[in-house]
Design a protein around this motif. Structure first.
Motif, PDB file in Angstrom:
ATOM      1  N   UNK A  96      -5.236 -35.919   1.960  1.00 49.54           N
ATOM      2  CA  UNK A  96      -3.881 -35.509   2.340  1.00 49.54           C
ATOM      3  C   UNK A  96      -2.980 -36.739   2.414  1.00 49.54           C
ATOM      4  N   UNK A  97      -3.494 -37.829   2.977  1.00 48.78           N
ATOM      5  CA  UNK A  97      -2.713 -39.067   3.067  1.00 48.78           C
ATOM      6  C   UNK A  97      -2.334 -39.576   1.672  1.00 48.78           C
ATOM      7  N   UNK A  98      -3.279 -39.534   0.730  1.00 49.39           N
ATOM      8  CA  UNK A  98      -2.998 -39.987  -0.642  1.00 49.39           C
ATOM      9  C   UNK A  98      -1.956 -39.092  -1.296  1.00 49.39           C
ATOM     10  N   UNK A 143       0.454 -34.595  10.170  1.00 50.91           N
ATOM     11  CA  UNK A 143      -0.264 -35.843  10.395  1.00 50.91           C
ATOM     12  C   UNK A 143      -1.483 -35.818   9.476  1.00 50.91           C
ATOM     13  N   UNK A 144      -1.648 -36.859   8.669  1.00 49.83           N
ATOM     14  CA  UNK A 144      -2.720 -36.901   7.667  1.00 49.83           C
ATOM     15  C   UNK A 144      -3.820 -37.864   8.085  1.00 49.83           C
ATOM     16  N   UNK A 145      -4.808 -37.357   8.793  1.00 49.70           N
ATOM     17  CA  UNK A 145      -6.012 -38.128   9.085  1.00 49.70           C
ATOM     18  C   UNK A 145      -6.917 -38.109   7.850  1.00 49.70           C
ATOM     19  N   UNK A 146      -6.925 -36.977   7.141  1.00 55.53           N
ATOM     20  CA  UNK A 146      -7.720 -36.816   5.924  1.00 55.53           C
ATOM     21  C   UNK A 146      -7.203 -37.744   4.821  1.00 55.53           C
ATOM     22  N   UNK A 173       3.995 -38.116  -2.930  1.00 55.09           N
ATOM     23  CA  UNK A 173       5.007 -37.056  -2.869  1.00 55.09           C
ATOM     24  C   UNK A 173       5.884 -37.265  -1.639  1.00 55.09           C
ATOM     25  N   UNK A 174       6.987 -37.963  -1.829  1.00 60.57           N
ATOM     26  CA  UNK A 174       7.841 -38.301  -0.682  1.00 60.57           C
ATOM     27  C   UNK A 174       8.700 -37.137  -0.190  1.00 60.57           C
ATOM     28  N   UNK A 175       8.564 -35.964  -0.803  1.00 60.72           N
ATOM     29  CA  UNK A 175       9.345 -34.815  -0.353  1.00 60.72           C
ATOM     30  C   UNK A 175       8.868 -34.262   1.001  1.00 60.72           C
ATOM     31  N   UNK A 176       7.776 -34.804   1.533  1.00 67.42           N
ATOM     32  CA  UNK A 176       7.312 -34.414   2.867  1.00 67.42           C
ATOM     33  C   UNK A 176       7.509 -35.533   3.890  1.00 67.42           C
ATOM     34  N   UNK A 177       8.129 -36.622   3.468  1.00 66.18           N
ATOM     35  CA  UNK A 177       8.324 -37.785   4.334  1.00 66.18           C
ATOM     36  C   UNK A 177       9.051 -37.429   5.636  1.00 66.18           C
ATOM     37  N   UNK A 188     -18.171 -28.780  -8.604  1.00 62.05           N
ATOM     38  CA  UNK A 188     -18.072 -28.124  -9.911  1.00 62.05           C
ATOM     39  C   UNK A 188     -16.623 -27.974 -10.364  1.00 62.05           C
ATOM     40  N   UNK A 189     -15.673 -28.106  -9.416  1.00 66.12           N
ATOM     41  CA  UNK A 189     -14.255 -27.928  -9.747  1.00 66.12           C
ATOM     42  C   UNK A 189     -13.452 -29.226  -9.622  1.00 66.12           C
ATOM     43  N   UNK A 190     -14.127 -30.341  -9.445  1.00 60.58           N
ATOM     44  CA  UNK A 190     -13.389 -31.603  -9.329  1.00 60.58           C
ATOM     45  C   UNK A 190     -12.796 -31.975 -10.684  1.00 60.58           C
ATOM     46  N   UNK A 191     -11.705 -32.734 -10.636  1.00 59.89           N
ATOM     47  CA  UNK A 191     -11.063 -33.180 -11.862  1.00 59.89           C
ATOM     48  C   UNK A 191     -10.065 -32.202 -12.450  1.00 59.89           C
ATOM     49  N   UNK A 192      -9.797 -31.096 -11.754  1.00 55.10           N
ATOM     50  CA  UNK A 192      -8.842 -30.106 -12.254  1.00 55.10           C
ATOM     51  C   UNK A 192      -7.530 -30.125 -11.479  1.00 55.10           C
ATOM     52  N   UNK A 193      -7.370 -31.095 -10.557  1.00 58.57           N
ATOM     53  CA  UNK A 193      -6.138 -31.167  -9.774  1.00 58.57           C
ATOM     54  C   UNK A 193      -6.048 -30.108  -8.687  1.00 58.57           C
ATOM     55  N   UNK A 194      -7.177 -29.505  -8.338  1.00 59.56           N
ATOM     56  CA  UNK A 194      -7.155 -28.412  -7.375  1.00 59.56           C
ATOM     57  C   UNK A 194      -6.874 -28.873  -5.948  1.00 59.56           C
ATOM     58  N   UNK A 195      -7.292 -30.090  -5.604  1.00 60.89           N
ATOM     59  CA  UNK A 195      -6.970 -30.570  -4.249  1.00 60.89           C
ATOM     60  C   UNK A 195      -5.456 -30.689  -4.089  1.00 60.89           C
ATOM     61  N   UNK A 196      -4.761 -31.083  -5.145  1.00 55.71           N
ATOM     62  CA  UNK A 196      -3.297 -31.169  -5.073  1.00 55.71           C
ATOM     63  C   UNK A 196      -2.663 -29.794  -4.908  1.00 55.71           C
ATOM     64  N   UNK A 197      -3.197 -28.792  -5.591  1.00 57.21           N
ATOM     65  CA  UNK A 197      -2.692 -27.424  -5.450  1.00 57.21           C
ATOM     66  C   UNK A 197      -2.883 -26.969  -4.002  1.00 57.21           C
ATOM     67  N   UNK A 198      -4.073 -27.184  -3.474  1.00 61.26           N
ATOM     68  CA  UNK A 198      -4.400 -26.788  -2.109  1.00 61.26           C
ATOM     69  C   UNK A 198      -3.510 -27.494  -1.092  1.00 61.26           C
ATOM     70  N   UNK A 199      -3.425 -28.807  -1.192  1.00 58.51           N
ATOM     71  CA  UNK A 199      -2.659 -29.592  -0.223  1.00 58.51           C
ATOM     72  C   UNK A 199      -1.175 -29.244  -0.312  1.00 58.51           C
TER      73      UNK A 199
END
Length: 117
Positions: A87-89, A81-84, A94-98, A55-66
């Motif tokens: 998170x990998x995407x 380490x991003x197995x998910x 966002x290379x600031x976590x490289x 119901x909340x997809x498409x609002x950029x919330x996964x990016x806020x969470x991650x």
């Protein structure tokens, strides 16, 4: 850690670290709508699964969470380490976590398999 952020006038979000559940939980207007799960191993926080309520997809919330979860990992002095795939995407965009990111290895996959049974 709890962080509040307004993404739009309609959505008031919070991200809370819940260490006893090995995850960061996302809330919208006080209601839980998603999480990203992890396991810690040898100084690394291994993210293996993320869910956002449909119901909340498409609002950029996964990016806020991650973003908030990864900021917390940095503050804690751990590596990522991003197995998910989500998170990998995020990390690819966002290379600031490289400087904190380690590759997924067969040993890490085995650890996740064993620790989430």
């Amino acid at each position: 850690m709890t962080h509040s952020e307004n993404n739009s006038p309609a959505l008031s979000t919070t991200v809370a670290h819940v260490p006893e559940r090995h995850r960061y939980e996302l809330g919208v207007s006080g209601e839980p709508v998603g999480f990203t799960a992890y396991r810690d191993n040898d100084g690394r926080r291994i993210f293996f699964h993320t869910e956002i309520d449909d119901a909340f997809s498409g609002h950029g919330l996964s990016s806020v969470l991650i973003r908030q979860a990864l900021d917390d990992v940095r503050r804690a002095g751990l590596r990522i380490v991003a197995v998910c795939p989500l998170v990998a995407a995020y990390l690819k965009k966002h290379d600031d976590f490289e400087d904190l990111t380690d590759p997924v290895t067969p040993e890490i996959l085995e650890f996740i398999r064993d620790s989430t049974r």
